[in-house]
Design an enzyme around this catalytic site. Structure first.
Site, PDB file in Angstrom:
ATOM      1  N   GLY A  16       0.829  -1.210   0.000  1.00 56.43           N
ATOM      2  CA  GLY A  16       0.000   0.000   0.000  1.00 56.43           C
ATOM      3  C   GLY A  16       0.860   1.256   0.000  1.00 56.43           C
ATOM      4  O   GLY A  16       2.087   1.189  -0.166  1.00 56.43           O
ATOM      5  N   TYR A 149     -14.212   1.500  10.557  1.00 54.79           N
ATOM      6  CA  TYR A 149     -12.789   1.846  10.609  1.00 54.79           C
ATOM      7  C   TYR A 149     -12.421   2.375  11.998  1.00 54.79           C
ATOM      8  O   TYR A 149     -11.498   1.857  12.638  1.00 54.79           O
ATOM      9  CB  TYR A 149     -12.508   2.899   9.537  1.00 54.79           C
ATOM     10  CG  TYR A 149     -11.058   3.320   9.394  1.00 54.79           C
ATOM     11  CD1 TYR A 149     -10.125   2.493   8.777  1.00 54.79           C
ATOM     12  CD2 TYR A 149     -10.631   4.566   9.853  1.00 54.79           C
ATOM     13  CE1 TYR A 149      -8.800   2.889   8.628  1.00 54.79           C
ATOM     14  CE2 TYR A 149      -9.316   4.967   9.701  1.00 54.79           C
ATOM     15  CZ  TYR A 149      -8.403   4.129   9.083  1.00 54.79           C
ATOM     16  OH  TYR A 149      -7.094   4.536   8.935  1.00 54.79           O
TER      17      TYR A 149
HETATM   18  P1  NAD Z   1      -3.473   1.749   1.676  1.00 56.61           P
HETATM   19  O1  NAD Z   1      -4.903   1.423   1.391  1.00 56.61           O
HETATM   20  O2  NAD Z   1      -2.664   2.355   0.598  1.00 56.61           O
HETATM   21  O3  NAD Z   1      -2.707   0.464   2.193  1.00 56.61           O
HETATM   22  C1  NAD Z   1      -3.316  -0.577   2.906  1.00 56.61           C
HETATM   23  C2  NAD Z   1      -2.700  -1.896   2.447  1.00 56.61           C
HETATM   24  O4  NAD Z   1      -3.257  -2.981   3.209  1.00 56.61           O
HETATM   25  C3  NAD Z   1      -3.011  -2.199   0.982  1.00 56.61           C
HETATM   26  O5  NAD Z   1      -1.840  -2.633   0.319  1.00 56.61           O
HETATM   27  C4  NAD Z   1      -4.056  -3.313   1.052  1.00 56.61           C
HETATM   28  O6  NAD Z   1      -4.067  -4.129  -0.094  1.00 56.61           O
HETATM   29  C5  NAD Z   1      -3.634  -4.032   2.315  1.00 56.61           C
HETATM   30  N1  NAD Z   1      -4.704  -4.790   2.986  1.00 56.61           N
HETATM   31  C6  NAD Z   1      -5.958  -4.364   3.298  1.00 56.61           C
HETATM   32  N2  NAD Z   1      -6.628  -5.333   3.935  1.00 56.61           N
HETATM   33  C7  NAD Z   1      -5.777  -6.385   4.045  1.00 56.61           C
HETATM   34  C8  NAD Z   1      -5.888  -7.687   4.611  1.00 56.61           C
HETATM   35  N3  NAD Z   1      -7.015  -8.098   5.190  1.00 56.61           N
HETATM   36  N4  NAD Z   1      -4.815  -8.521   4.535  1.00 56.61           N
HETATM   37  C9  NAD Z   1      -3.671  -8.127   3.925  1.00 56.61           C
HETATM   38  N5  NAD Z   1      -3.513  -6.912   3.369  1.00 56.61           N
HETATM   39  C10 NAD Z   1      -4.549  -6.051   3.438  1.00 56.61           C
HETATM   40  O7  NAD Z   1      -3.482   2.683   2.970  1.00 56.61           O
HETATM   41  P2  NAD Z   1      -2.278   3.470   3.675  1.00 56.61           P
HETATM   42  O8  NAD Z   1      -2.578   4.903   3.608  1.00 56.61           O
HETATM   43  O9  NAD Z   1      -0.970   2.974   3.222  1.00 56.61           O
HETATM   44  O10 NAD Z   1      -2.515   3.028   5.189  1.00 56.61           O
HETATM   45  C11 NAD Z   1      -1.736   2.024   5.825  1.00 56.61           C
HETATM   46  C12 NAD Z   1      -2.127   1.917   7.290  1.00 56.61           C
HETATM   47  O11 NAD Z   1      -1.933   3.178   7.941  1.00 56.61           O
HETATM   48  C13 NAD Z   1      -3.589   1.530   7.507  1.00 56.61           C
HETATM   49  O12 NAD Z   1      -3.667   0.628   8.587  1.00 56.61           O
HETATM   50  C14 NAD Z   1      -4.250   2.839   7.865  1.00 56.61           C
HETATM   51  O13 NAD Z   1      -5.379   2.652   8.692  1.00 56.61           O
HETATM   52  C15 NAD Z   1      -3.126   3.576   8.596  1.00 56.61           C
HETATM   53  N6  NAD Z   1      -3.320   5.037   8.528  1.00 56.61           N
HETATM   54  C16 NAD Z   1      -3.087   5.724   7.358  1.00 56.61           C
HETATM   55  C17 NAD Z   1      -3.298   7.090   7.328  1.00 56.61           C
HETATM   56  C18 NAD Z   1      -3.026   7.915   6.086  1.00 56.61           C
HETATM   57  O14 NAD Z   1      -3.235   9.134   6.105  1.00 56.61           O
HETATM   58  N7  NAD Z   1      -2.543   7.346   5.005  1.00 56.61           N
HETATM   59  C19 NAD Z   1      -3.757   7.766   8.463  1.00 56.61           C
HETATM   60  C20 NAD Z   1      -4.008   7.021   9.605  1.00 56.61           C
HETATM   61  C21 NAD Z   1      -3.776   5.663   9.642  1.00 56.61           C
END
Ligand code: NAD
Ligand code: UDP
Length: 316
Positions: A16, A149
Site C-alpha cells: 500500500g 474503521y
Molecule cells: P493503503 O490502502 O494504501 O494500504 C493498505 C494496504 O493494506 C493495501 O496494500 C491493502 O491491499 C492491504 N490490505 C488491506 N486489507 C488487508 C488484509 N485483510 N490482509 C492483507 N492486506 C490487506 O493505505 P495506507 O494509507 O498505506 O494506510 C496504511 C495503514 O496506515 C492503515 O492501517 C491505515 O489505517 C493507517 N493510517 C493511514 C493514514 C493515512 O493518512 N494514510 C492515516 C491514519 C492511519
C-alpha cells in the site's frame, strides 16, 4: 543471505501507500523484509523496484487468516485507509482490524517479535478537544458509516494493550494523522490525491461541505522516520503516540494551495455534499512524540505537495 545482526521485518499492507515506503526504507537499512498483502488497495507497481532484491520477499495473504513466520518485528498496516475503500465492505474492514490484528498479535507472541500497530487519528472521532492529545478518549459514533474503521482501529489498540498486559507481547502503537505523498492510489478518494489528480486533469476540484473543516497534512517521509523511531525505541515507551504534522489547514485552503502549485490547471472549485460524520477539525498535539522520540515533522505542505504532484504527473 541473512547475517546474525540482520533483522527480519514483516510489513502487513506492505504494497500500500505507507507500507511500500516503509519496505523501501527498511530494506535500504539492511533488513530482510517480508511484505504481506492481499492487494485489496495495494499494488505490485508500488513495490516493483524492490522485487529483485534478495532481501525482499512478497507473500500474498490476508491477515484475517492465521500465518506462522519467523520474524523479529511486525509493522501491522494492513487495512484500507481511505473512507471510500474502508466503507466499500465495512464488515471486512472490521474483520481486518479485529481478527487480522488478533492474528498478527498471535504471530508476535509465537515469534517473540515486536509489533507496531498503525492506528489513526480517527480514534478521536469528531473531536471536542483541539488539538488532540493522546490522553483524549475521543468522540466516535459507534453506529455510523465511519465506525467500521474508527471502532475497528480502537478495538485493535485494545487488543495490543491486552496482549501486552496479559501475555507480555512487545507492542508499539502510533496514531497516524492524514498523510500524503507518492504511491497513493490516484483513485484512492482521499483529499490530497483527489485534488491533485483533478487539477492535473483540468477537472473540477470537489470540496465536500463548505470547505471550512480542517485537517493537518503530513508528508510520508516524516511519518516513516517517526514509525521507525517508535519501533526502535527501547525506553519502555509503547504509546499510543500521535504522528502527524500540526500545521492545520481548511480543505478550502488545501484546494487553493494545490491550484497554486499547478498553475497551468484550468480547474474550478465546486462544492458537493459533506459525507456523514465527517470530522470538523483535526490537529495533532505532538509534544509526546518530541519528548519521547525526539521526533517532529520537517516537511512543509508546500514542499510535500510539489513532490506528490511530480509523482501523479508521471502516473496519470
Ligand atoms: P493503503 O490502502 O494504501 O494500504 C493498505 C494496504 O493494506 C493495501 O496494500 C491493502 O491491499 C492491504 N490490505 C488491506 N486489507 C488487508 C488484509 N485483510 N490482509 C492483507 N492486506 C490487506 O493505505 P495506507 O494509507 O498505506 O494506510 C496504511 C495503514 O496506515 C492503515 O492501517 C491505515 O489505517 C493507517 N493510517 C493511514 C493514514 C493515512 O493518512 N494514510 C492515516 C491514519 C492511519
Ligand atoms: N474531501 C473533500 N473533497 C474530496 C475528498 C475529501 O472535500 O474530494 C474532504 C473530506 O470530506 C474530509 C477531508 O477532505 O473533510 C479529508 O478527507 P480524507 O478522505 O482525505 O480523510 P479523512 O476524512 O479520513 O481525514
Amino acid at each position: 543471505m541473512k547475517n546474525n545482526q540482520q533483522k527480519t521485518i514483516l510489513i502487513t499492507g506492505g504494497a500500500g501507500f505507507i507500507g511500500s515506503h516503509l519496505c523501501k526504507r527498511l530494506l535500504g537499512q539492511g533488513s530482510k523484509i517480508i511484505c504481506l498483502d492481499n492487494f485489496f488497495t495495494g499494488s505490485k507497481a508500488n513495490i516493483k523496484e524492490l522485487m529483485g532484491n534478495e532481501n525482499f520477499e512478497l507473500i500474498e495473504h490476508d491477515i484475517t487468516k492465521p500465518i506462522s513466520l519467523k520474524v523479529d518485528q511486525i509493522y501491522n498496516l494492513a487495512c484500507p485507509a481511505s473512507p471510500v475503500h474502508y466503507q466499500y465492505n465495512p464488515v471486512e474492514t472490521v474483520r481486518t482490524n479485529v481478527i487480522g490484528t488478533l492474528n498478527m498479535l498471535d504471530l508476535a507472541k509465537e515469534a517473540n517479535a515486536k509489533l507496531l500497530q498503525a492506528s489513526t487519528s480517527e480514534v478521536y472521532g469528531d473531536p471536542f478537544e483541539h488539538p488532540q492529545k493522546e490522553t483524549y478518549w475521543g468522540n466516535v459514533n459507534c453506529i455510523g458509516i465511519r465506525s467500521c474503521y474508527d471502532e475497528g482501529k480502537r478495538c485493535a489498540e485494545t487488543l495490543c494493550m491486552d496482549y501486552h498486559r496479559q501475555n507480555g507481547v512487545k507492542i508499539r502503537v502510533v496514531r497516524i494523522f492524514n498523510t500524503y505523498g507518492p504511491n497513493m492510489h490516484p483513485n484512492d478518494g482521499r483529499v490530497v490525491s483527489n485534488f491533485i489528480v483533478q487539477a492535473l486533469k483540468n477537472e473540477p476540484i470537489t470540496i465536500y461541505g463548505d470547505g471550512n473543516q480542517t485537517r493537518s497534512f503530513q508528508y510520508i517521509d516524516d511519518l516513516v522516520d517517526g514509525m521507525i523511531k517508535m519501533m526502535e525505541n527501547e525506553d519502555g515507551f509503547i504509546g499510543p503516540v500521535n504522528l502527524g504534522n500540526p500545521n492545520e489547514f481548511t480543505i478550502k485552503e488545501l484546494a487553493e494551495k494545490v491550484l497554486k502549485s499547478i498553475s497551468e490547471s484550468q480547474s474550478k472549485i465546486i462544492y458537493k455534499e459533506l459525507p456523514v460524520d465527517d470530522p470538523k477539525q483535526r490537529k495533532p498535539d505532538i509534544s509526546l512524540a518530541y519528548e519521547r522520540l525526539g521526533w517532529r515533522p520537517e516537511i512543509k505542505l508546500e514542499q510535500g505537495l510539489i513532490k506528490a504532484i511530480e509523482y501523479f504527473k508521471k502516473i496519470i
